[in-house]
Design an enzyme around this catalytic site. Structure first.
Site, mmCIF file in Angstrom:
data_model
loop_
_atom_site.group_PDB
_atom_site.id
_atom_site.type_symbol
_atom_site.label_atom_id
_atom_site.label_comp_id
_atom_site.label_asym_id
_atom_site.label_seq_id
_atom_site.Cartn_x
_atom_site.Cartn_y
_atom_site.Cartn_z
ATOM 1 N N GLU A 104 -21.029 48.625 77.135
ATOM 2 C CA GLU A 104 -20.350 49.853 77.562
ATOM 3 C C GLU A 104 -20.860 51.069 76.808
ATOM 4 O O GLU A 104 -21.026 52.136 77.390
ATOM 5 C CB GLU A 104 -18.833 49.721 77.396
ATOM 6 C CG GLU A 104 -18.177 48.731 78.357
ATOM 7 C CD GLU A 104 -18.355 49.109 79.825
ATOM 8 O OE1 GLU A 104 -18.707 50.260 80.115
ATOM 9 O OE2 GLU A 104 -18.150 48.236 80.678
ATOM 10 N N TYR A 112 -12.744 56.416 78.697
ATOM 11 C CA TYR A 112 -13.348 55.451 79.609
ATOM 12 C C TYR A 112 -13.607 54.107 78.932
ATOM 13 O O TYR A 112 -13.191 53.044 79.412
ATOM 14 C CB TYR A 112 -14.672 55.969 80.200
ATOM 15 C CG TYR A 112 -15.488 54.824 80.732
ATOM 16 C CD1 TYR A 112 -15.128 54.210 81.923
ATOM 17 C CD2 TYR A 112 -16.522 54.270 79.985
ATOM 18 C CE1 TYR A 112 -15.809 53.093 82.382
ATOM 19 C CE2 TYR A 112 -17.207 53.160 80.434
ATOM 20 C CZ TYR A 112 -16.845 52.571 81.628
ATOM 21 O OH TYR A 112 -17.501 51.458 82.064
ATOM 22 N N ASP A 150 -14.807 56.167 85.345
ATOM 23 C CA ASP A 150 -16.136 56.665 84.996
ATOM 24 C C ASP A 150 -16.635 57.516 86.175
ATOM 25 O O ASP A 150 -15.876 57.810 87.101
ATOM 26 C CB ASP A 150 -17.088 55.507 84.721
ATOM 27 C CG ASP A 150 -17.477 54.789 85.991
ATOM 28 O OD1 ASP A 150 -16.670 54.792 86.938
ATOM 29 O OD2 ASP A 150 -18.583 54.242 86.061
#
Length: 368
Positions: A47, A130, A148
């Site tokens: 991520e 996020y 996102d």
DNA sequence: CATACGTGGCT
DNA sequence: TAGCCAAGTAT
């Protein structure tokens, strides 16, 4: 969740079960249904790398990092320059600094285990709204609203949200929270992102094969491509500067230093150079060298950053001894491990591609 | 809320 | 080609 929104998650998850992208950091929906969970370390690492970065670019870096540092404790124990060296070329280097800081905090404050809620994850360096939601949903089954750029696009189209970004963010987050199911929140988040990446694309979306087309207002109106509405961006200014590549004839080593000042490329390596000034300020030239040498002009390197365009004059000189400056010699075999951002890679290539003789334009040596 | 912060691929 | 865009965060 409102009753009329439930079919959305069902349709999307059914589509995901058949069309999920296969990615190195991902557990397939079939394996996930069998109880296999992704390692939080791998979810977190992927991520962070994927922030503003394409899947294609991330794959090789994810492989390098997990091979060299299989667990968060390994990363925490690594020296920061090694981490920056592996990150070199991926961009947004604050991510790498925060990645390392985060690994250390997880190791020292949480005994090496990532906290399991979005709220707790959100307190760690490099983890924002996020990423905290994504890790909590994917690794820990928390039904967090994962928003996102893909989700922003999908949701603004679903509801034909006319408010421009970033003003619409709050509304989008609330809508996403309503759409998110209590079951399979991690698969749902990944399904939304896959939908955005493969069907609900920025340009020429494939509405005809979209699993949620019946629920999409923009598609019904034939104007999916009109969303999201975005605020116009400011023009990017131009800046210029100079870089000075000193080489050691004996082994072809180049003289590098570390960028210590806060700001662009902090912590990364570079050949000595000037600051980057507004283009209108004019004159750079060999006179700006950090130390005296027989500097030869090698041409310029152009590089575009997010918020300005840079033109760097490149000079080269061979040095018999060590220069009177902070830094170190980097021999060719150590080049690969250096934390050289792409811009500086370009500078070195420019310097080394240029013919050794003669000087293109004899510049006076007025350096101290 | 606006701005700083990289890079490479695609149109 | 110049611009747009990609799984954003920190300040």
């Amino acid at each position: 969740m409102p009753a009329d929104l439930r079919p959305f998650a069902d349709h999307l998850l059914a589509w995901y079960d058949r069309h999920a992208r296969v990615l190195p950091w991902r557990v397939s929906p079939q394996d996930r249904a069998r109880g296999i969970r992704p390692a939080p370390y791998r979810v977190w690492l992927s991520e962070i790398m994927l922030q503003q970065t394409t899947v294609a670019a991330v794959k090789a870096y994810f492989a390098k990092f997990t091979a060299r540092w299989p667990h968060v404790a390994d990363l925490a124990a690594a020296p920061q320059p090694a981490v920056l060296g592996e990150w070199a070329g991926l961009g947004y280097y604050a991510r790498a600094r925060n990645l390392h800081a985060c690994a250390i905090r997880v190791s020292e404050e949480f005994g090496g285990a990532f906290p399991q809620t979005a709220a707790a994850l959100r307190t760690l360096p490099g983890i924002g709204d996020y990423t905290s939601a994504a890790i909590a949903a994917i690794a820990f089954d928390e039904p967090a609203a994962v928003v996102d750029g893909n989700v922003e696009r999908v949701v603004t189209r679903l509801f034909s949200i006319e408010t421009p970004l970033p003003q619409a963010r709050k509304d989008i987050r609330l809508r996403t929270a309503e759409l998110t199911p209590q079951e399979r929140p991690g698969d749902f988040a990944q399904a939304m992102m896959d939908l955005g990446a493969t069907i609900c694309t920025p340009k020429r979306p494939s509405c005809m094969v979209c699993p949620v087309r019946p629920m999409c207002r923009a598609s019904a109106e034939g104007r999916a491509e009109d969303f999201p509405v975005k605020k116009p961006k400011a023009a990017v200014p131009e800046r210029k500067g100079a870089a000075f590549v000193a080489t050691r004839p004996a082994d072809g080593a180049v003289w590098l230093r570390r960028r210590d000042a806060p700001g662009m490329l902090q912590g990364m390596s570079e050949p000595p150079g000037t600051g980057w000034h507004a283009k209108a300020d004019g004159a750079t030239g060999a006179n700006a060298a950090p130390f005296a040498a027989d500097w030869r002009f090698c041409g310029t390197v152009a590089h575009s950053f997010t918020h300005f365009r840079l033109e760097l004059e490149v000079y080269r000189a061979e040095l018999a001894g060590d220069p009177p400056a902070e830094g170190w010699w980097c021999p060719p075999e150590a080049r690969g491990a250096e934390a050289l951002p792409t811009l500086m890679q370009k500078v070195l290539v420019r310097a080394e591609a240029s013919p050794p003789e003669p000087a293109a334009t004899p510049k006076r040596r007025l350096n101290r």
